[in-house]
Each structure stands twice: as structure tokens, then as C-alpha cells.
Design an enzyme around this catalytic site. Structure first.
Site, short mmCIF file in Angstrom:
data_model
loop_
_atom_site.label_atom_id
_atom_site.label_comp_id
_atom_site.label_asym_id
_atom_site.label_seq_id
_atom_site.Cartn_x
_atom_site.Cartn_y
_atom_site.Cartn_z
N LYS A 237 0.89 -1.13 0.07
CA LYS A 237 -0.04 0.01 0.07
C LYS A 237 0.80 1.21 0.03
O LYS A 237 0.53 2.36 -0.58
CB LYS A 237 -0.88 -0.12 1.18
CG LYS A 237 -1.90 -0.79 1.02
CD LYS A 237 -3.28 -0.72 1.68
CE LYS A 237 -4.42 -1.66 1.39
NZ LYS A 237 -4.25 -2.67 2.39
N ARG A 238 2.07 1.02 0.58
CA ARG A 238 2.90 2.54 0.83
C ARG A 238 3.33 2.80 -0.96
O ARG A 238 3.46 3.92 -0.92
CB ARG A 238 4.29 2.04 1.34
CG ARG A 238 4.34 1.89 2.70
CD ARG A 238 5.82 1.53 3.12
NE ARG A 238 6.19 0.14 2.57
CZ ARG A 238 7.21 0.30 1.90
NH1 ARG A 238 7.83 1.34 1.43
NH2 ARG A 238 7.66 -0.87 1.33
#
Ligand code: GLU
Length: 455
Positions: A237-238
Site C-alpha cells: 500500500k505504501r
């Protein structure tokens, strides 16, 4: 006959890694005239959600990865898993383990203190009597020898059985565990080729051992390398990794996403653009890379613009209509979407952007005070003359409009460019649009005249 399956766990959105796995499975089955099966691995009752199942089904449908069988749900197979576990207990390929949590914890601590790898020590493996009290069921993994298999991407892989402990196949509440349910389903569904992310590679020798204990030949395996973020770390997700349907929200075409995904880990010479037929023809597991591939958002945008300009028009229209609808734009009164795609394709990389920049084709424009500054005292009379000439045009065509623009500019001693921008602002409300003559054709004469009247 080749039978592949895509087996996602519905514990979140279908992310691009999953979609790529699905695509590879699908392509391989289509290429070999085999069957493609969708199996939802929803046995983790706490983490699986209905929304995630729906997100998977929606994404598969949007990408047109159609399946020949399924969707099957593992939660519908609990009786079957129980039956196989009972059979294994009877055959002696599995056993009941009564070890308490405390014992296992103490064992683990001791192993860690001795710098050994924590693993079950086989304490209950040779019990001959059933006992009172709660138990789990463990698979009796062979103690000696190796598990060897030819991974269709990685080549030959060898694992020592000593490294694999007796894995729990049923928890104390009777529910079966992941490695076991996968084997039962792959066996029952007669899967011939398992393709999945290489984060599963350590599960494969365990699964092969279970197949053998059931006297079945395991399928072929192909472990697909991970997708990395642009910093070379595992995609998460980063990196802004999102579910497949978010790509739709963001204005990407399914064909562009598929073309992008297939190239993350596979190549055919230096070809970048592939039709689905070409992919089916060229795709092969032997040309899947062994190394992980990194995402490349710029390339996805490039591909998307390519498909906006040259892809299937009906598909692009559908997605554009969806985007316009989301913006609350009523498209009944305005130019055909195909014309907008032609006009805007050169300058927009996503359909979201295209929709946002096409409002003026369908709705009255609202103009900021800043935009009104374009209408100087020098320009206003020219706009009046232009309006009159446009109203008299016998044909509302690009060429005719262009001529009128040019003639008006000349008659007022203006360069065309000097006149064009205020006209653009008047008819679109902004400074960015396709070529002015094309834009005006599409907006339509009545609206153009009305807008010029408002200046
Ligand atoms: N359900 C597993 C997952 O989503 C995949 C299992 C498999 O393909 O064997 O990671």
C-alpha cells in the site's frame, strides 16, 4: 486437458499481483484449449468478507477474465475436507495431536534457546490410542528424503523433508487449514497446472507430500515472481498499490491494464502492445521471467493512451460514459462520445481526465472572473463579428469554422492565435481543449452562439 485455477483469498481487494496471476492462468488455459476455474479460498472466516468476494468477481468481469467453472467456495466444501481427514487418520497418513499450548510453547522456547528452527517434534506421531481432550490433526510428513519438483518457471527445486514439520491440517475446532484445503480442491478439481505467486513456494513441497499421501499425482507448479514497487521493495500500500477496480475509477481501460500486467514478468521480444489474440498465441510459461518486476506507472499511462486512441471504441465509450455519469454529466444532449474520444485522445491519458475535461460539451459553462479577463475591449468586438459570421454559416463544419475564425481575425487586424484563446474561453470556459474548430463543431452551433452572446 489443461486445467488451471485462480484461487484468491477474499481478504481484501483483488490487487494487481492477483490480477496478473489470474491473467497468466487464464492465458495459459486459453492457449492450451484448457479450462480455467475460479475458486474463492474463504476458509479464513474472520478475514474473509462478502465485499472482497464481490470485488474479486467485479474485477474478473471488468477484465473479461471469464472462467469456465466456478466460482467455487471452499466454505462449501467442509464436509469433503472432513471426509478426507477421516480417511487420512484411518490410513495413518495423519494423526491426532493432543499437545497442549503450554507444551508447544515450551518446546518452541527451548528450540529457540538451542538456536534450532522451531518445529513440532512429533511427540504424538506414534500414539496408538485415541485420548480424551482437544486435539488437532497433523499431517505425517515423511521424515527422510527430499521433495523435488520441476517448477515451470524456476526449474528444478529441491526441499529436504527434515525441514518440513508435521503440519496441522485440522484445528482443534475441526476446521481445515490452508495447505490441506488447497490440495483437496486441486485434487478434486483435477487441476493440472497451479500458477501462483512465489510467496507460496514453501507451501508447495508440503502440498506435494499431501498429494502423495493421498496416492495422487501432484499438478505442475509455476511460481510467478513478485511485483515490486518502483523502489525495488515488495509492492504494498505504501507504493499506492490499490485494488483493480480503483484503476477503473482512475480512468484506465481494462485492455491497457491487461497489457500492462502481462508485461510485468513476461516478454515476447521487444513487443509492447498485444491484442488478446496475440497474447493467447505468444504467452508461455517458459518466457515468464524469474526475476521480480517493478511497477511502472508511466508505462501504464502510455498504454492507456494508446488504447484510448487505437483500442476497441465500444469499450472506450463504455468507460467514458461511466466516468461522465459519475461526474453527474447527462450525455443525452451533446456530441457522440466517439467524437469526443477522437478529439480528446491526443491530450488525455485517462478517461477520468477526459471526462473532467469534457463537461462543456454537455453543460453550460461557468466562468471564473479570472477567465473573463480574456475578454478585453480589443477582443469583444471581434467576438461579436465572429458570432454573426458563425450564425450565417451554411455548414457547421470544421473547415467552415476555421475559415470564419481566420477571416474575423484578419478583419480585426489580429493574429489568429490572439483571437483563438478568448474564443476558446468563451465556448469552453477554460484555456485547454482540442483544436478550436473541432471543439466548436462538437459543442454545436446553438451552444456556441449562446456562449458568445454571454461575453
Ligand atoms: N489463496 C491463496 C492466496 O490468495 C492462493 C493459493 C494458491 O494459489 O494455491 O494467496
Amino acid at each position: 486437458m489443461v486445467r488451471t485455477r485462480f484461487a484468491p483469498s477474499p481478504t481484501g481487494y483483488l490487487h494487481i499481483g492477483g490480477a496478473r496471476t489470474a491473467l497468466y492462468c487464464w492465458l495459459y488455459s486459453r492457449k492450451t484449449n484448457g479450462r480455467f476455474i475460479l475458486r474463492i479460498e474463504d476458509t479464513d472466516l474472520e478475514r474473509s468478507t462478502k465485499e472482497s468476494v464481490q470485488a474479486i468477481l467485479d474485477a474478473m468481469a471488468w477484465l473479461k477474465l471469464d472462467y469456465d467453472e466456478g466460482p467455487f467456495y471452499q466454505t462449501h466444501h467442509f464436509d469433503r475436507y472432513r471426509e478426507v481427514i477421516d480417511e487420512m487418520l484411518k490410513q495413518g497418513t495423519a494423526y491426532r495431536c493432543y499437545c497442549s499450548k503450554e507444551r508447544l510453547e515450551a518446546l518452541r522456547e527451548q528450540q529457540i534457546a538451542n538456536k534450532e528452527k522451531p518445529r513440532y517434534d512429533g511427540h504424538c506421531r506414534h500414539l496408538t490410542q485415541t485420548q480424551e481432550g482437544p486435539f488437532v490433526v497433523r499431517f505425517k510428513n515423511p521424515e527422510e528424503g527430499v521433495v523435488e519438483f520441476d517448477d515451470l518457471i524456476r526449474g528444478k527445486l529441491v526441499f529436504a523433508n527434515q525441514e518440513l514439520d508435521d503440519l496441522i491440517i485440522a484445528r482443534s475446532d475441526g476446521t481445515p487449514t490452508y495447505n490441506f484445503t488447497v490440495v483437496v480442491d486441486d485434487m478434486d478439481m483435477q487441476i493440472t497446472h497451479v500458477m501462483r505467486g512465489d510467496d507460496h513456494i514453501n507451501n508447495t513441497p508440503r502440498q506435494i507430500n499431501i498429494f502423495r499421501a493421498l496416492n495422487k499425482t501432484p499438478p505442475h507448479y509455476a511460481h510467478i515472481p513478485m511485483i515490486l514497487g518502483s523502489d525495488g521493495k515488495r509492492l504494498s500500500k505504501r507504493h499506492g498499490a490499490v485494488g483493480v477496480m480503483q484503476y477503473r475509477e482512475d480512468g484506465f481501460l481494462p485492455q491497457a491494464l491487461l497489457n500492462y500486467l502481462v508485461r510485468l514478468g513476461w516478454s515476447h521480444g521487444d513487443q509492447e502492445i498485444f491484442s488478446m489474440d496475440e497474447l493467447i498465441q505468444y504467452f508461455d510459461l517458459s518466457s515468464v521471467n524469474r526475476a521480480a518486476a517493478a511497477i511502472n506507472p508511466e508505462k501504464l499511462l502510455w498504454l492507456n493512451q494508446h488504447y484510448i486512441k487505437h483500442g476497441d471504441v465500444a469499450e472506450t465509450m463504455k468507460e467514458l460514459a461511466w466516468q461522465l455519469e459519475k461526474l453527474g454529466i447527462n450525455t443525452n444532449d451533446g456530441p457522440p462520445l466517439t467524437e469526443i474520444i477522437k478529439a480528446q485522445g491526443e491530450r488525455t491519458k485517462t478517461l477520468k481526465e477526459m471526462a473532467e475535461r469534457s463537461r462543456y460539451f454537455f453543460e453550460e459553462v461557468t466562468m471564473s472572473d479570472e477567465m473573463k479577463l480574456h475578454f478585453t475591449s480589443e477582443i469583444k468586438p471581434a467576438l461579436k463579428i465572429l458570432r454573426e459570421k458563425l450564425s450565417e454559416l451554411s455548414s457547421w463544419s470544421k473547415e467552415a469554422i476555421h475559415e470564419v475564425l481566420q477571416a474575423t481575425a484578419e478583419s480585426q487586424g489580429l493574429k489568429l492565435g490572439k483571437l483563438a484563446q478568448p474564443v476558446r474561453v468563451a465556448v469552453t470556459g477554460g484555456t485547454i481543449s482540442p483544436p478550436l474548430d473541432v471543439t466548436m463543431v462538437l459543442i454545436g452551433r446553438d451552444r456556441v452562439l449562446e456562449r458568445l452572446d454571454l461575453v
